[in-house]
Design an enzyme around this catalytic site. Structure first.
Site, PDB file in Angstrom:
ATOM      1  N   ASP A  49       0.874  -0.662  -0.037  1.00 46.75           N
ATOM      2  CA  ASP A  49      -0.231  -0.269  -0.201  1.00 46.75           C
ATOM      3  C   ASP A  49       0.993   1.245  -0.157  1.00 46.75           C
ATOM      4  O   ASP A  49       0.153   2.453  -0.165  1.00 46.75           O
ATOM      5  CB  ASP A  49      -0.722  -0.002   1.084  1.00 46.75           C
ATOM      6  CG  ASP A  49      -0.343   0.126   2.356  1.00 46.75           C
ATOM      7  OD1 ASP A  49       0.750   0.196   2.635  1.00 46.75           O
ATOM      8  OD2 ASP A  49      -1.453   0.288   3.250  1.00 46.75           O
ATOM      9  N   SER A  50       1.744   0.870   0.137  1.00 49.21           N
ATOM     10  CA  SER A  50       2.896   1.921  -0.312  1.00 49.21           C
ATOM     11  C   SER A  50       2.500   3.352  -1.791  1.00 49.21           C
ATOM     12  O   SER A  50       3.038   4.013  -1.544  1.00 49.21           O
ATOM     13  CB  SER A  50       4.689   2.248  -0.094  1.00 49.21           C
ATOM     14  OG  SER A  50       4.695   0.916  -0.840  1.00 49.21           O
ATOM     15  N   ASP A  88      -1.026  -6.372  -0.036  1.00 51.54           N
ATOM     16  CA  ASP A  88      -1.044  -5.457   0.838  1.00 51.54           C
ATOM     17  C   ASP A  88      -2.946  -5.235   1.438  1.00 51.54           C
ATOM     18  O   ASP A  88      -3.749  -4.471   0.651  1.00 51.54           O
ATOM     19  CB  ASP A  88      -0.924  -4.493   0.803  1.00 51.54           C
ATOM     20  CG  ASP A  88       0.824  -4.162   2.513  1.00 51.54           C
ATOM     21  OD1 ASP A  88       1.316  -5.061   2.615  1.00 51.54           O
ATOM     22  OD2 ASP A  88       1.241  -3.507   2.198  1.00 51.54           O
ATOM     23  N   LYS A 118      -1.371  -9.297   3.233  1.00 54.54           N
ATOM     24  CA  LYS A 118      -0.638  -8.461   3.909  1.00 54.54           C
ATOM     25  C   LYS A 118      -1.258  -7.648   4.749  1.00 54.54           C
ATOM     26  O   LYS A 118      -1.797  -7.464   4.524  1.00 54.54           O
ATOM     27  CB  LYS A 118       0.649  -8.570   3.710  1.00 54.54           C
ATOM     28  CG  LYS A 118       1.464  -7.878   4.737  1.00 54.54           C
ATOM     29  CD  LYS A 118       2.956  -7.222   4.544  1.00 54.54           C
ATOM     30  CE  LYS A 118       2.932  -5.914   4.069  1.00 54.54           C
ATOM     31  NZ  LYS A 118       2.576  -5.317   4.975  1.00 54.54           N
ATOM     32  N   GLU A 120      -1.427  -5.596   8.999  1.00 55.85           N
ATOM     33  CA  GLU A 120      -0.531  -5.095   9.717  1.00 55.85           C
ATOM     34  C   GLU A 120      -1.289  -5.385  11.568  1.00 55.85           C
ATOM     35  O   GLU A 120      -2.495  -5.227  11.054  1.00 55.85           O
ATOM     36  CB  GLU A 120      -0.738  -3.732  10.011  1.00 55.85           C
ATOM     37  CG  GLU A 120       0.574  -3.119   8.597  1.00 55.85           C
ATOM     38  CD  GLU A 120       0.882  -1.627   8.455  1.00 55.85           C
ATOM     39  OE1 GLU A 120       0.516  -0.411   9.521  1.00 55.85           O
ATOM     40  OE2 GLU A 120       1.030  -1.154   7.405  1.00 55.85           O
ATOM     41  N   GLU A 187       9.169  -3.990  10.473  1.00 57.57           N
ATOM     42  CA  GLU A 187       9.794  -2.538  10.341  1.00 57.57           C
ATOM     43  C   GLU A 187       9.791  -1.849  11.230  1.00 57.57           C
ATOM     44  O   GLU A 187       9.080  -2.045  12.702  1.00 57.57           O
ATOM     45  CB  GLU A 187       8.335  -2.288   9.543  1.00 57.57           C
ATOM     46  CG  GLU A 187       8.069  -1.064   8.663  1.00 57.57           C
ATOM     47  CD  GLU A 187       7.991  -0.295   7.683  1.00 57.57           C
ATOM     48  OE1 GLU A 187       8.047   0.983   7.452  1.00 57.57           O
ATOM     49  OE2 GLU A 187       7.140  -0.790   7.224  1.00 57.57           O
TER      50      GLU A 187
END
Length: 273
Positions: A49-50, A88, A118, A120, A187
């Site tokens: 999602d960056s 993501d 993925k 978080e 991270e």
């Protein structure tokens, strides 16, 4: 895709089996051309999602939508023959309930054809991850610095400095390790703690701003190539400056157009006799 084609690509199960072995190579990819260039060299390609910041100029990843992730996931899958592809789940698509997380994860898998998703979160997301994995959704976890939580975490900063943060990351690692996730990203976590967590977990850890002892490493491709210059995190190593080279090429082109050097005769079509 043929059965032979499916077998050729790395799967989440095979990635998980790389724990403690040869380091896992991971980079981000958002487009078909980039996926084609990176596929040969990577074990994992992350449609992160960056992309909200790298491609769309957003200030954070919060504004990224499910439709955006699916569109870019499809694009990456068109360029992959070898690597395991993980997409993501964007902010707001999995936190509300495990049922909503499952629905959105299935949509990503079905519409992109990717290998895993993925999300978080540590101990607070372990139940959701277990719910997904028990129902056939391969999940990669993400602990330590979590970009989707920067608005409540005080910005982008390394974590694991205080005893409170250290204890939380240890609990998160333990929870994700028991949730059924096949791997976890660590991270922005201080090196000794990332090393300790890697040694304690039975699944591979993929570091970004963590430790060389992690089972693999991931970076944003545009960072290592010098294509994203808004800011450069401490953990990024630039392997090229393509941004400067692209600018120089555009300047050369503009100069030749304005001086009428381009197009030359060899770049135009003659009438057939």
């Amino acid at each position: 895709m043929s059965a032979a084609g499916i077998q050729k690509r790395l799967t989440p199960t095979r990635i998980s089996a790389m724990k403690g072995g040869k380091p896992i190579v991971c980079l981000t990819a958002y487009t078909t051309p980039m996926a084609r260039l990176l596929d040969e060299h990577c074990d994992l390609l992350l449609v992160g999602d960056s992309l909200g910041m790298v491609l769309y100029g957003m200030e954070s990843t919060i504004g990224v939508t499910l439709d955006m992730m699916i569109a870019h996931g499809k694009a990456v899958m068109r360029g992959v023959d070898k690597a395991c592809v993980v997409v993501d789940m964007p902010f707001g698509t999995y936190q509300e309930s495990k049922e909503i997380a499952f629905r959105n994860a299935v949509r990503i898998l079905q519409e992109t054809g990717c290998d895993a998703i993925k999300l978080e979160g540590g101990e607070e997301m372990a139940e959701t991850i277990a719910f997904l994995t028990k129902r056939g959704v391969p999940v990669m976890g993400h602990i330590g610095l979590m970009p989707q939580q920067v608005q409540t975490a005080g910005g982008y900063r390394s974590v694991g400095h205080s005893e409170h943060e250290t204890s939380k990351i240890r609990r998160d690692a333990h929870a994700i390790g028991g949730s059924g996730a096949f791997a976890v990203v660590i991270e922005g976590t201080v090196e000794p703690l990332a090393r300790e967590v890697t040694a304690a977990m039975h699944i591979p850890t993929i570091g970004i701003g963590a430790s060389s002892a992690c089972d693999g490493q991931v970076l944003v491709s545009d960072d290592i190539l010098g294509l994203f210059n808004d800011f450069t995190p401490r953990f990024v190593k630039r392997y090229d400056e393509l941004g400067k080279r692209i600018s120089a090429a555009a300047a050369a082109y503009a100069g030749e157009v304005r001086s009428r050097q381009f197009p030359a005769a060899e770049h135009t079509f003659k009438r057939r006799s």
